[in-house]
Motif scaffolding. Structure first.
Motif, PDB file in Angstrom:
ATOM      1  N   ASP A 183      79.254 162.413 116.826  1.00 32.31           N
ATOM      2  CA  ASP A 183      79.318 161.049 116.305  1.00 32.31           C
ATOM      3  C   ASP A 183      80.227 160.126 117.106  1.00 32.31           C
ATOM      4  O   ASP A 183      80.291 158.923 116.834  1.00 32.31           O
ATOM      5  CB  ASP A 183      79.812 161.069 114.847  1.00 32.31           C
ATOM      6  N   GLN A 184      80.968 160.672 118.096  1.00 29.80           N
ATOM      7  CA  GLN A 184      81.841 159.831 118.899  1.00 29.80           C
ATOM      8  C   GLN A 184      80.989 159.033 119.894  1.00 29.80           C
ATOM      9  O   GLN A 184      79.955 159.518 120.371  1.00 29.80           O
ATOM     10  CB  GLN A 184      82.828 160.692 119.685  1.00 29.80           C
ATOM     11  N   PRO A 185      81.391 157.806 120.224  1.00 24.82           N
ATOM     12  CA  PRO A 185      80.556 156.979 121.109  1.00 24.82           C
ATOM     13  C   PRO A 185      80.353 157.566 122.501  1.00 24.82           C
ATOM     14  O   PRO A 185      79.386 157.230 123.177  1.00 24.82           O
ATOM     15  CB  PRO A 185      81.311 155.644 121.173  1.00 24.82           C
ATOM     16  N   TRP A 186      81.265 158.452 122.935  1.00 23.87           N
ATOM     17  CA  TRP A 186      81.128 159.062 124.262  1.00 23.87           C
ATOM     18  C   TRP A 186      80.423 160.417 124.225  1.00 23.87           C
ATOM     19  O   TRP A 186      80.263 161.061 125.248  1.00 23.87           O
ATOM     20  CB  TRP A 186      82.516 159.233 124.908  1.00 23.87           C
ATOM     21  N   ASP A 187      80.001 160.868 123.066  1.00 17.35           N
ATOM     22  CA  ASP A 187      79.316 162.158 122.965  1.00 17.35           C
ATOM     23  C   ASP A 187      77.945 162.106 123.641  1.00 17.35           C
ATOM     24  O   ASP A 187      77.384 161.029 123.873  1.00 17.35           O
ATOM     25  CB  ASP A 187      79.153 162.562 121.498  1.00 17.35           C
ATOM     26  N   ILE A 188      77.423 163.298 123.963  1.00 13.27           N
ATOM     27  CA  ILE A 188      76.143 163.422 124.657  1.00 13.27           C
ATOM     28  C   ILE A 188      75.036 163.660 123.631  1.00 13.27           C
ATOM     29  O   ILE A 188      75.062 164.656 122.888  1.00 13.27           O
ATOM     30  CB  ILE A 188      76.188 164.602 125.656  1.00 13.27           C
ATOM     31  N   GLN A 189      74.078 162.745 123.581  1.00 11.32           N
ATOM     32  CA  GLN A 189      72.930 162.878 122.687  1.00 11.32           C
ATOM     33  C   GLN A 189      71.779 163.490 123.490  1.00 11.32           C
ATOM     34  O   GLN A 189      71.274 162.872 124.424  1.00 11.32           O
ATOM     35  CB  GLN A 189      72.525 161.518 122.116  1.00 11.32           C
ATOM     36  N   VAL A 190      71.409 164.707 123.155  1.00 11.58           N
ATOM     37  CA  VAL A 190      70.410 165.455 123.925  1.00 11.58           C
ATOM     38  C   VAL A 190      69.025 165.259 123.309  1.00 11.58           C
ATOM     39  O   VAL A 190      68.815 165.539 122.123  1.00 11.58           O
ATOM     40  CB  VAL A 190      70.766 166.954 123.969  1.00 11.58           C
ATOM     41  N   PHE A 191      68.064 164.786 124.098  1.00 11.34           N
ATOM     42  CA  PHE A 191      66.695 164.578 123.639  1.00 11.34           C
ATOM     43  C   PHE A 191      65.730 165.636 124.159  1.00 11.34           C
ATOM     44  O   PHE A 191      64.590 165.706 123.730  1.00 11.34           O
ATOM     45  CB  PHE A 191      66.202 163.187 124.076  1.00 11.34           C
ATOM     46  N   ASP A 192      66.188 166.449 125.093  1.00 14.85           N
ATOM     47  CA  ASP A 192      65.353 167.503 125.670  1.00 14.85           C
ATOM     48  C   ASP A 192      66.280 168.665 126.026  1.00 14.85           C
ATOM     49  O   ASP A 192      67.155 168.523 126.888  1.00 14.85           O
ATOM     50  CB  ASP A 192      64.640 166.980 126.917  1.00 14.85           C
ATOM     51  N   SER A 193      66.097 169.793 125.383  1.00 15.13           N
ATOM     52  CA  SER A 193      67.011 170.921 125.557  1.00 15.13           C
ATOM     53  C   SER A 193      66.981 171.506 126.973  1.00 15.13           C
ATOM     54  O   SER A 193      67.869 172.272 127.354  1.00 15.13           O
ATOM     55  CB  SER A 193      66.694 172.025 124.543  1.00 15.13           C
ATOM     56  N   ARG A 194      65.991 171.131 127.782  1.00 20.57           N
ATOM     57  CA  ARG A 194      65.948 171.620 129.158  1.00 20.57           C
ATOM     58  C   ARG A 194      67.114 171.091 129.989  1.00 20.57           C
ATOM     59  O   ARG A 194      67.393 171.596 131.075  1.00 20.57           O
ATOM     60  CB  ARG A 194      64.623 171.224 129.813  1.00 20.57           C
ATOM     61  N   VAL A 195      67.804 170.069 129.475  1.00 24.07           N
ATOM     62  CA  VAL A 195      68.942 169.519 130.194  1.00 24.07           C
ATOM     63  C   VAL A 195      70.030 170.573 130.395  1.00 24.07           C
ATOM     64  O   VAL A 195      70.733 170.571 131.414  1.00 24.07           O
ATOM     65  CB  VAL A 195      69.512 168.285 129.442  1.00 24.07           C
ATOM     66  N   TYR A 196      70.167 171.508 129.445  1.00 19.90           N
ATOM     67  CA  TYR A 196      71.214 172.526 129.563  1.00 19.90           C
ATOM     68  C   TYR A 196      71.007 173.384 130.810  1.00 19.90           C
ATOM     69  O   TYR A 196      71.945 173.656 131.567  1.00 19.90           O
ATOM     70  CB  TYR A 196      71.224 173.420 128.316  1.00 19.90           C
ATOM     71  N   ARG A 197      69.778 173.836 131.024  1.00 25.65           N
ATOM     72  CA  ARG A 197      69.487 174.663 132.200  1.00 25.65           C
ATOM     73  C   ARG A 197      69.695 173.860 133.490  1.00 25.65           C
ATOM     74  O   ARG A 197      70.215 174.389 134.472  1.00 25.65           O
ATOM     75  CB  ARG A 197      68.053 175.199 132.125  1.00 25.65           C
ATOM     76  N   ARG A 198      69.302 172.605 133.460  1.00 27.42           N
ATOM     77  CA  ARG A 198      69.451 171.795 134.671  1.00 27.42           C
ATOM     78  C   ARG A 198      70.926 171.623 135.034  1.00 27.42           C
ATOM     79  O   ARG A 198      71.293 171.629 136.208  1.00 27.42           O
ATOM     80  CB  ARG A 198      68.777 170.433 134.480  1.00 27.42           C
ATOM     81  N   VAL A 199      71.776 171.464 134.038  1.00 31.50           N
ATOM     82  CA  VAL A 199      73.207 171.320 134.303  1.00 31.50           C
ATOM     83  C   VAL A 199      73.782 172.636 134.823  1.00 31.50           C
ATOM     84  O   VAL A 199      74.556 172.663 135.778  1.00 31.50           O
ATOM     85  CB  VAL A 199      73.954 170.862 133.037  1.00 31.50           C
ATOM     86  N   LEU A 200      73.405 173.747 134.203  1.00 32.33           N
ATOM     87  CA  LEU A 200      73.947 175.044 134.606  1.00 32.33           C
ATOM     88  C   LEU A 200      73.494 175.451 136.003  1.00 32.33           C
ATOM     89  O   LEU A 200      74.249 176.069 136.756  1.00 32.33           O
ATOM     90  CB  LEU A 200      73.544 176.118 133.594  1.00 32.33           C
ATOM     91  N   THR A 201      72.267 175.122 136.366  1.00 33.94           N
ATOM     92  CA  THR A 201      71.744 175.566 137.657  1.00 33.94           C
ATOM     93  C   THR A 201      71.960 174.555 138.779  1.00 33.94           C
ATOM     94  O   THR A 201      72.016 174.931 139.946  1.00 33.94           O
ATOM     95  CB  THR A 201      70.235 175.865 137.559  1.00 33.94           C
ATOM     96  N   GLN A 202      72.110 173.259 138.423  1.00 32.61           N
ATOM     97  CA  GLN A 202      72.212 172.228 139.454  1.00 32.61           C
ATOM     98  C   GLN A 202      73.499 171.413 139.372  1.00 32.61           C
ATOM     99  O   GLN A 202      73.733 170.557 140.222  1.00 32.61           O
ATOM    100  CB  GLN A 202      71.016 171.281 139.358  1.00 32.61           C
ATOM    101  N   GLY A 203      74.318 171.642 138.375  1.00 30.31           N
ATOM    102  CA  GLY A 203      75.590 170.951 138.260  1.00 30.31           C
ATOM    103  C   GLY A 203      75.430 169.457 138.080  1.00 30.31           C
ATOM    104  O   GLY A 203      74.565 168.981 137.331  1.00 30.31           O
ATOM    105  N   SER A 204      76.246 168.668 138.797  1.00 31.07           N
ATOM    106  CA  SER A 204      76.238 167.220 138.614  1.00 31.07           C
ATOM    107  C   SER A 204      74.907 166.600 139.040  1.00 31.07           C
ATOM    108  O   SER A 204      74.503 165.565 138.509  1.00 31.07           O
ATOM    109  CB  SER A 204      77.391 166.581 139.387  1.00 31.07           C
ATOM    110  N   LEU A 205      74.217 167.224 139.995  1.00 29.31           N
ATOM    111  CA  LEU A 205      72.907 166.717 140.386  1.00 29.31           C
ATOM    112  C   LEU A 205      71.932 166.812 139.218  1.00 29.31           C
ATOM    113  O   LEU A 205      71.210 165.858 138.909  1.00 29.31           O
ATOM    114  CB  LEU A 205      72.374 167.478 141.592  1.00 29.31           C
TER     115      LEU A 205
END
Length: 393
Positions: free
Chosen positions: A42-64
């Motif tokens: 609920d914090q304004p800076w929190d991450i609202q995820v609309f597609d759970s595939r984002v987790y894998r992309r972050v873990l495998t590709q980092g900031s890219l």
């Protein structure tokens, strides 16, 4: 701090999109917790995820993967700038485990094995970023077309901050009418025009962007200003003063010696050289892969250690001024201008470009707010220069 909540018609309002209920991997949740950030919180800076595939992309590709998934509308943050402030303040990548370390080592190897800022590659960032479209930069920047940090000490708005910055540089250089001034990386001609009009100097500016050269020449018609499309390694002549504003970030550590040796050769014995550059809080062998791919191709930020080392035995450091927090204000002012200009720009650029530009400006604002990023102005002279230099603020 500026609230980054404005919307454009083609972007769905945050409340209209369905957040994913899939829990993030423990390693991502624990790292986010360290920064005071939650997934779907609920914090304004929190991450609202609309597609759970984002987790894998972050873990495998980092900031890219994080940046590209934002461009692909897979997640949102109501206050993107503050999200990055919090993530960078705790050096988030250090807490992402062995996969992140392997990726980090690969990036360090890739980025440092070769000279990514050779003469042949010097023009890539011009074509990739600065030649994107003058309409974007005209919509985003102030009337001076300054694409570097403003000086906000006594400024109430962006235009004032940029004019104060330009005047501060002129005064630090102790410009005198009739002097020959070299500007390495002249942008759209903001400094050249200001210095020629207000201090009576002759300016020779160089750029690696055709779009910048064209506009700078148009803006400086009738003034003692020349603008050339040229790499700094090809410069010849002698100048009373040298200035470089927001260009050194493109030089690269393998070329620092060449850059400063060139400046030494070009500067007259009694001259002054002002270097205005972004710096980083600690020496790093890597470059953010998202910024490298989408914004500043082949760039590399220097640390104080790297600068001091290469300046040793070359130049005397007359002054070293840090006003990095002013870049936070500058970037958020650019964002406000870009967002206001978007209805007109959207006829030429798509939603993914809009989200890329928003991510770029807000992530950089968070970078400076966290103080990982700093903004330095160094005044340099040759050994043997007569007289005392008094610092200005």
């Amino acid at each position: 701090m500026t609230d980054s909540t404005s919307k454009v018609p083609h972007v769905k309002p945050r409340e209209a999109r369905q957040s994913q209920t899939v829990a993030p991997p423990a390693i991502l949740k624990e790292a986010a917790d360290l920064a005071g950030v939650s997934f779907n919180g609920d914090q304004p800076w929190d991450i609202q995820v609309f597609d759970s595939r984002v987790y894998r992309r972050v873990l495998t590709q980092g900031s890219l993967g994080f940046g590209e998934s934002y461009m692909d509308n897979m997640w949102e943050s109501h206050q993107l700038d503050e999200l990055f402030h919090r993530l960078l303040k705790v050096d988030i990548e250090k807490h992402l485990g062995s996969v992140a370390k392997i990726r980090l080592y690969f990036e360090m190897f890739r980025q440092n094995l070769f000279n990514r800022q050779t003469s042949k590659r010097a023009y890539e960032v011009g074509k990739k970023h600065y030649d994107t479209g003058n309409d974007i930069f005209q919509g985003m920047l102030d009337s001076t077309m300054s694409y570097s940090c403003g000086y906000w000490a006594k400024a109430d708005n962006l235009a004032q901050a940029q004019k104060h910055k330009l005047d501060l540089i002129c005064r630090k250089l102790m410009l005198q009418p009739g002097e020959q001034v070299l500007e390495i990386g002249c942008g759209w001609g903001s400094f050249a025009q200001y210095a020629a009009e207000n201090y009576g100097v002759e300016v020779h500016g160089i750029t690696i962007s055709k779009e910048q050269q064209t506009m700078a020449q148009q803006r400086c018609v009738g003034l003692p200003v020349t603008i050339e499309l040229m790499d700094y390694r090809d410069l010849e002549g002698q100048f009373d003063k040298i200035v470089s504003i927001g260009m050194f970030e493109h030089v690269g550590p393998k070329n620092y010696s060449i850059y400063f040796d060139s400046a030494m050769k070009l500067l007259k014995p009694e001259g002054l050289f002002l270097l205005h550059t972004i710096g980083i809080h600690a020496t790093s062998l890597k470059v953010d892969p998202w910024i490298d791919k989408y914004i500043f191709r082949n760039g590399k930020l220097p640390s104080a250690e790297e600068l001091a080392s290469v300046l040793n035995s070359r130049f005397v450091i007359e002054d070293w001024h840090n006003f990095g927090t002013d870049y936070d204000k500058t970037l958020m002012a650019w964002w406000e201008n870009f967002d206001k200009a978007w209805p007109d720009l959207s006829t030429h650029y798509d939603e993914r470009f809009y989200r890329m530009w928003k991510y770029y400006l807000h992530s950089c604002a968070g970078f400076f707010r966290s103080k990982q990023g700093q903004l330095w102005q160094l005044v340099l002279s040759k050994r043997g220069r007569e007289g005392e230099y008094r610092s200005l603020r």
